[in-house]
Design an enzyme around this catalytic site. Sequence first.
Site, short mmCIF file in Angstrom:
data_model
loop_
_atom_site.label_atom_id
_atom_site.label_comp_id
_atom_site.label_asym_id
_atom_site.label_seq_id
_atom_site.Cartn_x
_atom_site.Cartn_y
_atom_site.Cartn_z
N LYS A 7 13.24 -2.16 -8.14
CA LYS A 7 14.10 -1.26 -7.12
C LYS A 7 14.41 -2.34 -6.04
CE LYS A 7 11.87 1.08 -3.99
NZ LYS A 7 12.30 0.57 -2.72
N GLY A 48 5.51 4.26 -9.10
CA GLY A 48 6.22 2.76 -9.33
C GLY A 48 5.24 1.68 -9.01
N HIS A 49 4.29 1.78 -7.95
CA HIS A 49 3.19 0.73 -7.92
C HIS A 49 2.28 0.85 -9.34
CE1 HIS A 49 4.02 1.50 -3.68
NE2 HIS A 49 4.39 0.08 -3.82
N SER A 63 7.77 4.12 -0.71
CA SER A 63 6.89 4.55 0.03
C SER A 63 7.63 5.18 1.39
CB SER A 63 6.03 3.44 0.69
OG SER A 63 5.18 3.01 -0.35
N GLY A 73 0.72 -1.29 0.08
CA GLY A 73 0.02 -0.13 -0.02
C GLY A 73 0.93 1.16 0.15
N ASN A 74 0.18 2.26 0.19
CA ASN A 74 0.58 3.72 0.33
C ASN A 74 1.35 3.87 -1.21
OD1 ASN A 74 3.30 5.73 1.34
ND2 ASN A 74 1.37 6.31 1.50
N LEU A 75 0.45 3.64 -2.08
CA LEU A 75 0.97 3.44 -3.62
C LEU A 75 1.34 4.62 -4.28
CD1 LEU A 75 -2.15 1.23 -4.53
CD2 LEU A 75 0.03 0.57 -3.70
#
Length: 284
Positions: free
Chosen positions: A151, A36-37, A188, A31-33
Amino acid sequence: MQTLHTIAELRSVLSEHRRSGKKIALVPTMGNLHRGHIKLVEVARSEADIVVASIFVNPLQFGPNEDLDSYPRTLQDDQKKLQDAGCDYLFAPNNSEIYPEGRDQQTLVEVPMLSDLYCGTTRPGHFCGVTTVVCKLFNICQPDLAIFGEKDYQQLRIIRKMVSDLCIPVEIQSVATVRADDGLALSSRNGYLNEEERAAAPAMQQTLQLTCQAISQGNHDFRQLESEAESQLSAAGLIPDYVRIVRRSDLLPAQAGDSSLVILTAAYLGPTRLIDNCEIDCNS
Ligand code: PAF
């Protein structure tokens, strides 16, 4: 997009799609997208009929003094971003759905050797937590394809080995690191950085680039280059955890004559630990 919180709900919707021959892609996240996500979701969207993203802040991969409690949890924002990126299902289980008997009773999945190197030395048990949860997510979702960012280079390599060793029928696809304009790899954890730390952070990518340049100009004294790179990080205000020039094939230290290399690094800015890497082909 539908958000599902239980294994039973997710299995039920996915079994229908599987029966009708649809290709399913999974994007596992905590989460905390960020962009990159979202890139991972976009790749999944272009490769599969059904896209599932998971959000689970996995307690098993955090050490006792790490940021499990403060790790940003931003479900509503994340739902909107996933919906906009064309995700079909979000799987957002709670801890007891994934670890019903608690973490101490959980069967573990461990990739030996690779999990003890580099980030695994500084974060003992971290990769075992990652492989355990990723293996569970694969069994829960049974995707045809799973997408991970480059990454987390060591993580990606370890997941590929787990899939190969355990004959898990999931194709692993990787996606290039997405960076801010100044070169900092999106993460994140960048959100933890104060203004001064954020200004110093691009030194990581700059150090990797300088080391790559030195290698392509013919300097193959890898141990010396590692120590120079650590000094460059320190001079920029980072506290290096490690810089290692390794073979892409097995992540072991590169020796003169090795050609397909990757430089792996981790460093602290204040309490925040950042990682990055850079592949380089070396012609001897
Ligand atoms: O890379 C991450 O965000 C996590 O390690 C993963 C793969 C989602 C497992 O919790």
